[in-house]
Design an enzyme around this catalytic site. Structure first.
Site, PDB file in Angstrom:
ATOM      1  N   ASN A   1       0.814  -1.218   0.000  1.00 22.97           N
ATOM      2  CA  ASN A   1       0.000   0.000   0.000  1.00 22.97           C
ATOM      3  C   ASN A   1       0.847   1.267   0.000  1.00 22.97           C
ATOM      4  O   ASN A   1       1.908   1.326   0.617  1.00 22.97           O
ATOM      5  CB  ASN A   1      -0.921   0.024   1.236  1.00 22.97           C
ATOM      6  CG  ASN A   1      -2.076  -0.927   1.109  1.00 22.97           C
ATOM      7  OD1 ASN A   1      -2.415  -1.358   0.013  1.00 22.97           O
ATOM      8  ND2 ASN A   1      -2.697  -1.265   2.230  1.00 22.97           N
ATOM      9  N   HIS A   2       0.347   2.272  -0.712  1.00 28.15           N
ATOM     10  CA  HIS A   2       0.923   3.613  -0.691  1.00 28.15           C
ATOM     11  C   HIS A   2      -0.135   4.582  -0.165  1.00 28.15           C
ATOM     12  O   HIS A   2      -1.336   4.306  -0.199  1.00 28.15           O
ATOM     13  CB  HIS A   2       1.350   4.045  -2.099  1.00 28.15           C
ATOM     14  CG  HIS A   2       2.620   3.405  -2.560  1.00 28.15           C
ATOM     15  ND1 HIS A   2       3.608   4.101  -3.219  1.00 28.15           N
ATOM     16  CD2 HIS A   2       3.063   2.127  -2.477  1.00 28.15           C
ATOM     17  CE1 HIS A   2       4.608   3.279  -3.522  1.00 28.15           C
ATOM     18  NE2 HIS A   2       4.292   2.079  -3.079  1.00 28.15           N
ATOM     19  N   LYS A   3       0.314   5.716   0.314  1.00 29.91           N
ATOM     20  CA  LYS A   3      -0.582   6.759   0.808  1.00 29.91           C
ATOM     21  C   LYS A   3      -1.404   7.317  -0.354  1.00 29.91           C
ATOM     22  O   LYS A   3      -0.864   7.699  -1.388  1.00 29.91           O
ATOM     23  CB  LYS A   3       0.263   7.848   1.458  1.00 29.91           C
ATOM     24  CG  LYS A   3      -0.509   9.023   2.030  1.00 29.91           C
ATOM     25  CD  LYS A   3       0.482   9.995   2.677  1.00 29.91           C
ATOM     26  CE  LYS A   3      -0.165  11.322   3.027  1.00 29.91           C
ATOM     27  NZ  LYS A   3      -1.215  11.174   4.050  1.00 29.91           N
TER      28      LYS A   3
END
Length: 211
Positions: free
Chosen positions: A83-85
């Site tokens: 996951n990325h922001k």
């Protein structure tokens, strides 16, 4: 045949004549990966390397695989660590590279998680399929080759495509309910061996009566 009660699930390679198939649980090192008895990975080159197909496995979410699952060559699982922001202007993980960018490390910590990825019991996942974080694949489901599974797949459902969609239910609703009650995968080895002809057959009522 007396005294034979099926293969030992603690034996890494259950087939004496070759080593392309392994019982996965015997090769797992990560505490975030839990695999049940008899679930196997088939790979002609590196079956014992299954864990390398669990990608970005450095979060708190787990991959849980039930019993008697058949996982074909090249199947991969994307974990929540990928996951990325998403709520900022950029999705780039600046802080992990330091050199002054680490001041905003809190912005890439504790990213939202979809939870554990669960492959239930007696699931067949076809060649080079990709399983995304947080999905649940129900008991007895079949995932067609090269599918991308982005949402839950109901029990005893054949699904395929990108993104994977249900194609058909393998049995009617009443039969599925019976199978979920039977849970033959939880029987002991001797009982499974005695009932192989029923488990591999198509008379669900007969298997239900033998439970």
């Amino acid at each position: 045949m007396t005294g034979l009660h099926g293969p030992d699930p603690d034996r890494p390679y259950p087939m004496a004549d070759h080593r392309r198939v392994c019982f996965i649980k015997n090769f797992i090192q990560s505490p975030n990966i839990i695999v049940g008895d008899y679930s196997y990975y088939d790979d002609p080159v590196d079956p014992e390397g299954f864990e390398r197909n669990v990608l970005y496995n450095y979060g708190s979410d787990r991959l849980i695989i039930g019993k008697f699952c058949a996982i074909a060559t090249g199947v991969k699982f994307i974990m929540g660590g990928a996951n990325h922001k998403l709520d900022g202007i950029s999705t780039y993980p600046f802080p992990i590279f330091g050199q002054g960018w680490e001041t905003e490390i809190e912005q890439v910590m504790n990213l939202p998680s979809r939870g554990d990825t669960i492959v239930s019991n007696d699931v067949w996942i076809g060649y080079e399929s990709l399983i995304m974080p947080g999905v649940r694949i129900g008991d007895g489901a079949v995932i067609a080759a090269r599918s991308v599974v982005v949402k839950d797949i109901p029990p005893y459902t054949i699904a395929g495509g990108n993104p994977a969609q249900p194609i058909k239910q393998r049995f009617n609703d009443t039969e599925v309910a019976q199978l979920l009650e039977i849970k033959w995968w939880d029987w002991d080895r001797a009982k499974i061996t005695r009932s192989i002809h029923l488990i591999m057959g198509n008379n669900i009522q007969a298997l239900y009566d033998a439970r």
